[in-house]
Design a protein around this motif. Structure first.
Motif, PDB file in Angstrom:
ATOM      1  N   GLY A   1       0.795  -1.269   0.094  1.00  0.00           N
ATOM      2  CA  GLY A   1       0.016   0.123   0.037  1.00  0.00           C
ATOM      3  C   GLY A   1       0.906   1.323  -0.030  1.00  0.00           C
ATOM      4  N   LEU A   2       0.135   2.351  -0.537  1.00  0.00           N
ATOM      5  CA  LEU A   2       0.705   3.645  -0.382  1.00  0.00           C
ATOM      6  C   LEU A   2       0.149   4.450   1.004  1.00  0.00           C
ATOM      7  CD1 LEU A   2       2.338   6.242  -1.498  1.00  0.00           C
ATOM      8  CD2 LEU A   2      -0.063   6.775  -2.762  1.00  0.00           C
ATOM      9  N   MET A   3       1.202   4.886   1.775  1.00  0.00           N
ATOM     10  CA  MET A   3       0.679   5.734   2.868  1.00  0.00           C
ATOM     11  C   MET A   3       0.994   6.944   2.962  1.00  0.00           C
ATOM     12  SD  MET A   3       1.172   4.902   7.032  1.00  0.00           S
ATOM     13  CE  MET A   3       2.818   5.094   6.985  1.00  0.00           C
ATOM     14  N   ILE A   4       0.072   8.075   3.161  1.00  0.00           N
ATOM     15  CA  ILE A   4       0.680   9.339   3.023  1.00  0.00           C
ATOM     16  C   ILE A   4      -0.087  10.049   4.388  1.00  0.00           C
ATOM     17  CG2 ILE A   4      -0.082  11.573   1.716  1.00  0.00           C
ATOM     18  CD1 ILE A   4      -0.785   9.854  -0.705  1.00  0.00           C
ATOM     19  N   ALA A   5       0.878  11.056   4.912  1.00  0.00           N
ATOM     20  CA  ALA A   5       0.412  11.829   5.784  1.00  0.00           C
ATOM     21  C   ALA A   5       0.243  13.197   5.323  1.00  0.00           C
ATOM     22  CB  ALA A   5       1.489  11.958   6.912  1.00  0.00           C
ATOM     23  N   THR A   6      -0.854  13.883   4.909  1.00  0.00           N
ATOM     24  CA  THR A   6      -1.089  14.977   4.206  1.00  0.00           C
ATOM     25  C   THR A   6      -0.629  16.165   5.243  1.00  0.00           C
ATOM     26  OG1 THR A   6      -3.326  15.378   4.902  1.00  0.00           O
ATOM     27  CG2 THR A   6      -3.011  13.885   3.126  1.00  0.00           C
ATOM     28  N   GLY A   7      -0.297  17.383   4.582  1.00  0.00           N
ATOM     29  CA  GLY A   7      -0.212  18.664   5.275  1.00  0.00           C
ATOM     30  C   GLY A   7      -1.344  19.167   5.969  1.00  0.00           C
ATOM     31  N   GLU A   8      -2.586  18.667   5.694  1.00  0.00           N
ATOM     32  CA  GLU A   8      -3.843  19.046   6.571  1.00  0.00           C
ATOM     33  C   GLU A   8      -4.023  18.223   7.795  1.00  0.00           C
ATOM     34  OE1 GLU A   8      -3.062  20.584   2.772  1.00  0.00           O
ATOM     35  OE2 GLU A   8      -3.620  18.464   2.982  1.00  0.00           O
ATOM     36  N   GLY A   9      -3.177  17.015   7.838  1.00  0.00           N
ATOM     37  CA  GLY A   9      -3.417  16.329   9.267  1.00  0.00           C
ATOM     38  C   GLY A   9      -4.090  14.903   8.917  1.00  0.00           C
TER      39      GLY A   9
ATOM     40  N   TRP B   1      -4.301  11.175   7.458  1.00  0.00           N
ATOM     41  CA  TRP B   1      -3.487  10.160   7.133  1.00  0.00           C
ATOM     42  C   TRP B   1      -4.422   9.045   6.201  1.00  0.00           C
ATOM     43  CZ3 TRP B   1       1.449   8.337   8.943  1.00  0.00           C
ATOM     44  CH2 TRP B   1       1.751   9.437   9.847  1.00  0.00           C
ATOM     45  N   LEU B   2      -3.750   8.872   5.040  1.00  0.00           N
ATOM     46  CA  LEU B   2      -4.437   8.003   3.716  1.00  0.00           C
ATOM     47  C   LEU B   2      -3.650   6.508   3.461  1.00  0.00           C
ATOM     48  CD1 LEU B   2      -4.831  10.826   1.156  1.00  0.00           C
ATOM     49  CD2 LEU B   2      -6.415  10.090   2.913  1.00  0.00           C
ATOM     50  N   TRP B   3      -4.533   5.737   3.126  1.00  0.00           N
ATOM     51  CA  TRP B   3      -4.097   4.434   2.754  1.00  0.00           C
ATOM     52  C   TRP B   3      -4.617   4.021   1.710  1.00  0.00           C
ATOM     53  CZ3 TRP B   3      -0.262   1.219   3.719  1.00  0.00           C
ATOM     54  CH2 TRP B   3      -0.284  -0.122   3.422  1.00  0.00           C
ATOM     55  N   ARG B   4      -4.005   3.698   0.470  1.00  0.00           N
ATOM     56  CA  ARG B   4      -4.233   3.230  -0.683  1.00  0.00           C
ATOM     57  C   ARG B   4      -3.739   1.891  -0.804  1.00  0.00           C
ATOM     58  NH1 ARG B   4      -6.046   6.638  -5.639  1.00  0.00           N
ATOM     59  NH2 ARG B   4      -8.089   6.230  -4.293  1.00  0.00           N
ATOM     60  N   PRO B   5      -4.663   0.858  -0.910  1.00  0.00           N
ATOM     61  CA  PRO B   5      -3.943  -0.672  -1.298  1.00  0.00           C
ATOM     62  C   PRO B   5      -3.645  -0.442  -2.622  1.00  0.00           C
ATOM     63  CG  PRO B   5      -6.159  -0.784  -0.082  1.00  0.00           C
ATOM     64  CD  PRO B   5      -5.897   0.625  -0.377  1.00  0.00           C
ATOM     65  N   LEU B   6      -2.370  -1.231  -2.947  1.00  0.00           N
ATOM     66  CA  LEU B   6      -1.920  -1.496  -4.320  1.00  0.00           C
ATOM     67  C   LEU B   6      -2.637  -2.581  -4.962  1.00  0.00           C
ATOM     68  CD1 LEU B   6       1.904  -1.144  -3.464  1.00  0.00           C
ATOM     69  CD2 LEU B   6       0.305   0.771  -4.104  1.00  0.00           C
ATOM     70  N   GLN B   7      -2.538  -2.237  -6.259  1.00  0.00           N
ATOM     71  CA  GLN B   7      -3.268  -3.178  -7.324  1.00  0.00           C
ATOM     72  C   GLN B   7      -2.481  -3.516  -8.480  1.00  0.00           C
ATOM     73  OE1 GLN B   7      -7.665  -2.926  -7.188  1.00  0.00           O
ATOM     74  NE2 GLN B   7      -7.209  -0.936  -6.902  1.00  0.00           N
ATOM     75  N   ASN B   8      -2.746  -4.503  -9.191  1.00  0.00           N
ATOM     76  CA  ASN B   8      -2.008  -4.790 -10.434  1.00  0.00           C
ATOM     77  C   ASN B   8      -3.023  -4.725 -11.541  1.00  0.00           C
ATOM     78  OD1 ASN B   8      -0.661  -5.970 -12.644  1.00  0.00           O
ATOM     79  ND2 ASN B   8      -0.442  -7.956 -11.894  1.00  0.00           N
ATOM     80  N   PRO B   9      -3.165  -3.442 -12.059  1.00  0.00           N
ATOM     81  CA  PRO B   9      -4.301  -3.275 -13.193  1.00  0.00           C
ATOM     82  C   PRO B   9      -3.922  -3.819 -14.716  1.00  0.00           C
ATOM     83  CG  PRO B   9      -2.971  -1.593 -12.941  1.00  0.00           C
ATOM     84  CD  PRO B   9      -2.256  -2.433 -11.905  1.00  0.00           C
ATOM     85  N   GLY B  10      -5.056  -4.087 -15.151  1.00  0.00           N
ATOM     86  CA  GLY B  10      -4.875  -4.541 -16.619  1.00  0.00           C
ATOM     87  C   GLY B  10      -4.301  -3.551 -17.381  1.00  0.00           C
TER      88      GLY B  10
ATOM     89  N   TRP C   1      -9.233   4.853   4.384  1.00  0.00           N
ATOM     90  CA  TRP C   1      -8.872   3.923   3.520  1.00  0.00           C
ATOM     91  C   TRP C   1      -9.285   4.505   1.983  1.00  0.00           C
ATOM     92  CZ3 TRP C   1     -12.742   0.897   0.596  1.00  0.00           C
ATOM     93  CH2 TRP C   1     -12.326  -0.353   0.001  1.00  0.00           C
ATOM     94  N   THR C   2      -8.638   4.564   1.009  1.00  0.00           N
ATOM     95  CA  THR C   2      -9.004   5.060  -0.354  1.00  0.00           C
ATOM     96  C   THR C   2      -8.749   4.219  -1.309  1.00  0.00           C
ATOM     97  OG1 THR C   2      -8.583   6.817  -1.629  1.00  0.00           O
ATOM     98  CG2 THR C   2      -6.942   6.383  -0.237  1.00  0.00           C
ATOM     99  N   HIS C   3      -9.549   3.628  -1.949  1.00  0.00           N
ATOM    100  CA  HIS C   3      -9.491   2.612  -2.941  1.00  0.00           C
ATOM    101  C   HIS C   3     -10.012   2.647  -4.317  1.00  0.00           C
ATOM    102  CE1 HIS C   3      -8.294  -1.649  -3.678  1.00  0.00           C
ATOM    103  NE2 HIS C   3      -9.601  -2.049  -4.002  1.00  0.00           N
ATOM    104  N   ILE C   4      -9.423   2.306  -5.336  1.00  0.00           N
ATOM    105  CA  ILE C   4      -9.838   2.251  -6.835  1.00  0.00           C
ATOM    106  C   ILE C   4     -10.562   1.063  -7.236  1.00  0.00           C
ATOM    107  CG2 ILE C   4      -9.203   2.438  -9.196  1.00  0.00           C
ATOM    108  CD1 ILE C   4      -9.265   5.156  -7.402  1.00  0.00           C
TER     109      ILE C   4
END
Length: 509
Positions: A279-287, A289-298, A502-505
C-alpha cells in the motif's frame, strides 16, 4: 574518460570537495548540451550472457577500506549485459580526492574466457557498501547504487525489495519516461568510529542535472538522508533549440512490485500474496492519514493526492507474516517499507501513484513520488531534503488506527438471494491505540463514501472478539464497470475520526 576523471579529481582536491562544489558541477553541466555516455563494451565482454556475467565477482579481500579495518567497506560491480554505461567512482579523503580505477585484479572472472587486461580503465556498473548490520562477525550489504539513479538499502533482518531513485521524469503524463542516471560518485572515507557514511552523486539527464548527498546511517531502520539540488536544462546547447518541457517531475521516487494480494487474489498461485509493497501511505499537510492498497491493473492507472507541505509518504509492506506469502525463497515478509519524511516545507504539490500491469513478480510495476506544483526556471536550483527510512516490523503508523488488511469477496450468500449487477464487497480490519482504548460495545461507525461511479449499499463496523480489532464491511455497486470508481472509508467515534482513511480504486472490469 579516465583523463576527465583525473582532471575533475584534481580540481576537486584543489578546492576541497563538498556539496557546494558538486552543486557547481551540476549547474555547469546544465548549461552544456547533454552528452550520452557510450555504452559499447569490449567485444568479448559484450557477448557474455546472464549467467556468465553473474560469474564475474568482486574479490571481497580487495574491498575498499578493508585493510584499514574501517566500519564500512565498498565493493564494485562489473559492467556487462544490461549494465553497459560506466560510472566514475572517487574516494574523498582528508588528503583530497582519488579516482578509483578499474583493475582486473579486483575481480574473479570465473569460467569466462575473456581478456580484461586489454580493456583499460573500463569503469564500473555501480557499487555497494557493507557494514556490521546484523552481526559483529560479518559485514552485510547495507546499500546498493546501480543502474540509472536507482538505489536500495536494508535495515536489520531485512531482505532487498523496493528501490528508491534520485529523480523520476515523465513517468506519467509525458511522451515517454526519461531515466536520469548518476554518472559519477564520491565515497567519503569514514572515520574509524563512524556511525554513518556519506556518498555524493552527480546526476545527468537530457533535460536535467542534479547534485546529491546521501548520509547513510545503518540500524534497525536504516536511514538515508538525501540533500538534492536539481537544475533543468533550457536548451540543447543552442538557445534556438529549446528542450521539450517536463510534464511530471517526480521527487523522492520509490519503485516497487505488486502482483496480487488479499484485495486482488489469484486462484492459480499457491501463494496467498506476492508483493514487495502492499500500500501507499500518506500523511497530508492538512493532518489526514491516507492508505491506498496497491493493485495490479490491466492497464496503466495513475492517481494522485493534492496537499500542501506533506508530512510524509511511503510504499509500505504492512503484512509481515510469513503465512501471508508462503514463499521460502522470496521471503516477502522481510521486504522493507520505505517512509519519506521531508526535512523542510515542500510547498504545494501532489503525491502521485503510478500502477502498471505486471505479468509476473520479476517486473516492478509500482511508482510513487512527489510532484511540486511549480518548477524552477532553467538554471535555478530545485532543492529538496528528506530522509528515507527502510523499515521492517517496526514502521511508521498513523497515530490513531490503521488498516490491517483489505479483503475483497463475498461471504455466504443464501440460494435465491438477489445481488445487484457489479456488486462488490470489501472486509477491512482496523487496529491501533485509538481503537484498543474503546470498549467492545463502543458506538464505532463506518463512514463510507464513493464517487459518482459507485453507489454505497452498506457500511458497518463491529468489534472482532477474536483479534480485538475492529472490522468494517463495505458493499458497493460499481455502476459503469468499464470505468474506475473511487471509494473512501474510515472509522468514527463520538463524531471524531479514529482511523486513517482507506481510499481504494475499483478497477475497470
Amino acid at each position: 574518460m579516465a583523463l576527465a576523471a583525473v582532471l575533475l579529481a584534481a580540481a576537486a582536491q584543489a578546492q576541497g570537495f563538498d556539496f557546494e562544489s558538486l552543486t557547481r558541477l551540476a549547474r555547469d553541466r546544465a548549461n552544456e548540451p547533454y552528452r550520452a555516455v557510450g555504452g559499447k563494451l569490449p567485444a568479448d565482454l559484450a557477448q557474455l550472457g546472464y549467467d556468465h556475467v553473474r560469474d564475474i565477482r568482486w574479490r571481497p579481500e580487495h574491498a575498499l577500506w578493508r585493510a584499514e579495518k574501517l566500519p564500512f567497506e565498498a565493493m564494485f560491480f562489473h559492467l556487462g549485459l544490461y549494465q553497459t554505461e560506466p560510472v566514475l567512482i572517487n574516494e574523498v579523503t582528508p588528503e583530497g580526492v582519488r579516482h578509483i580505477r578499474y583493475d582486473q585484479a579486483d575481480f574473479n572472472y570465473g569460467k569466462n574466457q575473456v581478456q580484461p587486461q586489454a580493456w583499460g580503465d573500463l569503469g564500473f556498473a555501480g557499487f555497494r557498501l557493507h557494514h556490521n548490520l546484523n552481526s559483529s562477525a560479518y559485514k552485510d550489504e547495507l546499500i546498493v547504487f546501480q543502474g540509472a539513479s536507482y538505489f536500495r538499502a536494508l535495515g536489520q533482518g531485512q531482505q532487498y525489495g523496493l528501490s528508491a531513485r534520485g529523480l523520476a521524469i515523465d513517468t506519467a503524463g509525458g511522451a515517454g519516461e526519461e531515466f536520469p542516471r548518476f554518472t559519477e560518485f564520491w565515497l567519503v572515507r569514514p572515520e574509524a568510529e563512524a556511525k554513518q557514511i556519506t556518498v555524493y552523486a552527480l546526476m545527468d539527464s537530457p533535460r536535467a542535472t542534479g547534485a546529491y548527498r546521501f548520509d547513510i546511517q545503518p540500524g534497525a531502520q536504516t536511514s538515508t538522508t538525501v540533500h538534492s539540488r536539481v537544475f533543468l536544462r533550457a536548451h540543447d546547447g543552442r538557445p534556438t533549440r529549446p528542450i521539450r518541457p517536463i510534464a511530471t517531475l517526480g521527487i523522492a521516487p520509490l519503485t516497487s512490485m505488486f502482483l496480487f494480494g488479499e484485495n486482488q487474489p489469484r486462484k492459480q498461485d499457491f501463494r496467498p500474496e506476492v508483493h514487495d509493497s502492499d500500500g501507499l501511505m500518506i500523511a497530508t499537510g492538512e493532518g489526514e492519514w491516507l492508505w491506498r492498497p496497491l493493485q495490479n491493473p490491466g492497464q496503466t492507472l495513475v492517481t494522485s493526492f493534492t496537499t500542501q507541505n506533506p508530512k510524509g509518504f511511503g510504499l509500505m509492506q504492512r503484512d509481515r507474516q510469513w503465512a501471508s506469502y508462503e514463499d521460502v525463497e522470496a521471503r516477502y515478509e522481510r521486504r522493507p517499507s520505505v517512509w519519506v519524511r521531508p526535512l523542510h516545507d515542500w510547498g504545494a504539490g501532489r503525491v502521485e501513484l503510478v500502477q502498471l500491469h505486471a505479468p509476473d513478480e520479476t517486473h516492478d510495476n509500482i511508482v510513487a513520488y512527489w510532484v511540486p506544483q511549480q518548477l524552477p526556471a532553467p538554471g535555478q536550483p530545485l532543492e529538496f531534503a528528506y530522509t528515507l527510512s527502510w523499515q521492517g516490523d517496526a514502521q511508521q503508523r498513523p497515530p490513531g488506527a490503521w488498516v490491517v488488511q483489505s479483503r475483497r469477496g463475498m461471504g455466504f450468500v443464501q440460494a435465491g438471494t438477489k445481488t445487484l449487477p457489479q456488486e462488490v464487497q470489501y472486509v477491512l480490519d482496523f487496529d491501533g491505540p485509538a481503537l484498543r482504548a474503546l470498549p467492545a460495545d463502543a458506538a464505532v461507525e463506518a463512514m463510507v463514501s464513493s464517487d459518482a461511479n459507485a453507489r454505497v449499499i452498506e457500511g458497518n463496523a463491529y468489534h472482532n472478539p477474536v483479534t480485538g480489532q475492529w472490522r468494517m464491511t463495505v458493499r458497493v455497486q460499481h455502476l459503469r464497470a468499464n470505468r474506475p470508481a473511487e471509494l473512501r472509508a474510515f472509522l468514527q467515534h463520538d463524531q471524531h475520526a479514529v482511523s486513517e482513511t482507506w481510499t481504494h480504486i475499483l478497477l475497470p472490469e
